[in-house]
Design a protein around this motif. Structure first.
Motif, short mmCIF file in Angstrom:
data_model
loop_
_atom_site.label_atom_id
_atom_site.label_comp_id
_atom_site.label_asym_id
_atom_site.label_seq_id
_atom_site.Cartn_x
_atom_site.Cartn_y
_atom_site.Cartn_z
N SER A 1 0.69 -5.72 -9.97
CA SER A 1 2.09 -6.16 -10.01
C SER A 1 2.76 -5.96 -8.65
O SER A 1 3.57 -6.79 -8.22
N VAL A 2 2.42 -4.87 -7.97
CA VAL A 2 2.97 -4.62 -6.64
C VAL A 2 2.44 -5.66 -5.66
O VAL A 2 3.20 -6.25 -4.87
N TRP A 3 1.13 -5.90 -5.69
CA TRP A 3 0.55 -6.90 -4.78
C TRP A 3 1.17 -8.28 -5.01
O TRP A 3 1.48 -8.99 -4.05
N ALA A 4 1.35 -8.64 -6.27
CA ALA A 4 1.89 -9.97 -6.58
C ALA A 4 3.32 -10.12 -6.05
O ALA A 4 3.69 -11.18 -5.52
N ARG A 5 4.11 -9.07 -6.16
CA ARG A 5 5.49 -9.13 -5.67
C ARG A 5 5.53 -9.30 -4.16
O ARG A 5 6.31 -10.11 -3.63
N TRP A 6 4.69 -8.56 -3.46
CA TRP A 6 4.65 -8.69 -1.99
C TRP A 6 4.06 -10.03 -1.58
O TRP A 6 4.51 -10.63 -0.59
N ASP A 7 3.05 -10.51 -2.29
CA ASP A 7 2.46 -11.80 -1.96
C ASP A 7 3.49 -12.93 -2.08
O ASP A 7 3.41 -13.93 -1.35
N ALA A 8 4.43 -12.77 -3.00
CA ALA A 8 5.43 -13.82 -3.24
C ALA A 8 6.57 -13.80 -2.22
O ALA A 8 7.38 -14.73 -2.17
N MET A 9 6.64 -12.78 -1.39
CA MET A 9 7.71 -12.68 -0.40
C MET A 9 7.50 -13.66 0.75
O MET A 9 6.37 -14.04 1.07
N SER A 10 8.59 -14.02 1.38
CA SER A 10 8.51 -14.80 2.62
C SER A 10 8.09 -13.88 3.76
O SER A 10 8.17 -12.65 3.63
N PRO A 11 7.63 -14.43 4.88
CA PRO A 11 7.29 -13.58 6.02
C PRO A 11 8.43 -12.64 6.43
O PRO A 11 8.20 -11.46 6.70
N ALA A 12 9.67 -13.15 6.45
CA ALA A 12 10.80 -12.31 6.84
C ALA A 12 11.03 -11.19 5.82
O ALA A 12 11.35 -10.06 6.19
N GLU A 13 10.87 -11.49 4.55
CA GLU A 13 11.06 -10.47 3.51
C GLU A 13 10.00 -9.38 3.60
O GLU A 13 10.27 -8.20 3.36
N ARG A 14 8.78 -9.76 3.95
CA ARG A 14 7.72 -8.76 4.11
C ARG A 14 8.04 -7.81 5.25
O ARG A 14 7.87 -6.59 5.13
N GLY B 1 0.82 -1.21 0.00
CA GLY B 1 0.00 0.00 0.00
C GLY B 1 0.85 1.25 0.00
O GLY B 1 0.50 2.26 -0.63
N ALA B 2 1.98 1.21 0.71
CA ALA B 2 2.88 2.36 0.73
C ALA B 2 3.45 2.62 -0.67
O ALA B 2 3.52 3.77 -1.12
N GLU B 3 3.84 1.57 -1.36
CA GLU B 3 4.38 1.73 -2.72
C GLU B 3 3.33 2.32 -3.65
O GLU B 3 3.62 3.23 -4.44
N ILE B 4 2.12 1.79 -3.59
CA ILE B 4 1.05 2.26 -4.47
C ILE B 4 0.68 3.70 -4.14
O ILE B 4 0.49 4.54 -5.03
N THR B 5 0.57 4.01 -2.85
CA THR B 5 0.22 5.37 -2.44
C THR B 5 1.29 6.36 -2.85
O THR B 5 0.99 7.48 -3.28
N LEU B 6 2.56 5.97 -2.74
CA LEU B 6 3.65 6.84 -3.17
C LEU B 6 3.58 7.08 -4.68
O LEU B 6 3.77 8.22 -5.14
N ALA B 7 3.27 6.05 -5.45
CA ALA B 7 3.15 6.21 -6.89
C ALA B 7 2.01 7.16 -7.24
O ALA B 7 2.12 7.98 -8.17
N VAL B 8 0.90 7.07 -6.51
CA VAL B 8 -0.24 7.97 -6.74
C VAL B 8 0.16 9.41 -6.41
O VAL B 8 -0.16 10.34 -7.16
N LEU B 9 0.88 9.60 -5.30
CA LEU B 9 1.32 10.93 -4.92
C LEU B 9 2.28 11.50 -5.97
O LEU B 9 2.15 12.67 -6.38
N GLU B 10 3.23 10.70 -6.42
CA GLU B 10 4.17 11.17 -7.43
C GLU B 10 3.44 11.50 -8.74
O GLU B 10 3.77 12.47 -9.43
N GLY B 11 2.42 10.70 -9.07
CA GLY B 11 1.64 10.97 -10.26
C GLY B 11 0.91 12.30 -10.18
O GLY B 11 0.75 13.00 -11.20
N ALA B 12 0.46 12.65 -8.99
CA ALA B 12 -0.20 13.95 -8.81
C ALA B 12 0.82 15.08 -8.91
O ALA B 12 0.54 16.14 -9.48
#
Length: 264
Positions: free
Chosen positions: A77-90, A52-63
């Motif tokens: 694509s952002v959600w899929a990348r985070w979903d694929a992370m291990s618990p420690a990576e998250r 959510g932080a990545e997406i919100t930052l992209a929205v802010l930069e777009g504005a």
């Protein structure tokens, strides 16, 4: 006036610093504990906040650069990348991702905080910085509680965030509440909060809405402001409800109110 935006951004900073320290202190086994979000473990909550932080930052930069929001394919694509992370990576990835967003908000000058309009992609019109940052504060604060409550059943919302969130509670109340949960009975409540102290009305009729306190309410709910906010988002189980919460008048019960606000 940028006072509201300033206060919300300050609450985002204090909230980030607190949760980042909390996350760094978690053991590996903690990351797979159940959270206050019923279907997520702690690492999944952090994944949601990090993506959510990545997406919100992209929205802010777009504005800021005039390109607008990136669209659903980017989000997926952002959600899929985070979903694929291990618990420690998250857990590791959450801290810099959210730091980047909070820092970007902090770098906005006074003129930008006052004049910038942000297209969030899901509201009918662009919103100001205070509203956009306030929605992020809401998401961040409630999910921080989801993590805290895994270790402390009496966990409360961050005090720095409570008043700003109370000020914007009417923004989404119609989407959060289910008026049909009380069998279509029209009910008018007075809600009285503490810390901070407020008094306002909650109407359950064809829709759920906030307004002025009614002259002759059907019931009166008295509660800490942070619990009232948790109530509206479904974080209201008896085990997490302080004894100071009372509902008088007989028109409905706390269980009725819990049905009105079932959460997501």
């Amino acid at each position: 006036m940028t006072e509201r935006a300033d206060r919300i951004i300050a609450a985002l900073r204090s909230g980030h610093d607190h949760l980042a320290a909390r996350v760094r202190g978690l053991a590996a086994a903690d990351l797979t504990k159940g959270s206050g979000a019923a279907e997520w473990d702690l690492s999944q909550v952090l994944s949601h906040l990090g993506s959510g932080a990545e997406i919100t930052l992209a929205v802010l930069e777009g504005a800021l650069d005039g390109t607008g929001p990136k669209g659903m394919d980017f989000n997926k694509s952002v959600w899929a990348r985070w979903d694929a992370m291990s618990p420690a990576e998250r857990a590791e990835g959450f801290v810099p991702a959210n730091e980047a967003l909070v820092s970007r908000y902090e770098k906005l000058d006074t003129h930008t905080r006052e004049t910038l309009r942000i297209d969030l992609g899901f509201l009918p019109a662009p919103v100001d910085v205070a509203t956009a940052a306030g929605l992020r504060l809401s998401e961040f604060t409630f999910h921080t509680w989801d993590i805290e409550v895994a270790f402390d059943p009496a966990a409360v919302l961050a005090p720095d965030a409570t008043e700003p969130l109370l000020d914007q509670a009417g923004l989404l109340i119609g989407h959060l509440g289910r008026a049909d949960a009380v069998d279509g009975r029209p009910v008018r409540l007075t809600v009285r909060t503490t810390d901070p102290g407020r008094s306002f009305g909650l109407t359950l009729d064809e829709a759920v809405a906030l307004g002025d306190a009614p002259a002759e309410p059907d019931a009166v709910l008295s509660a800490p402001a942070e619990w009232w906010l948790r109530l509206t988002t479904g974080r209201h189980a008896p085990a997490h409800t302080p004894t100071s919460v009372t509902l008088t008048g007989g028109a409905l019960t706390l269980d009725d109110l819990r049905r009105v606000f079932p959460g997501f």
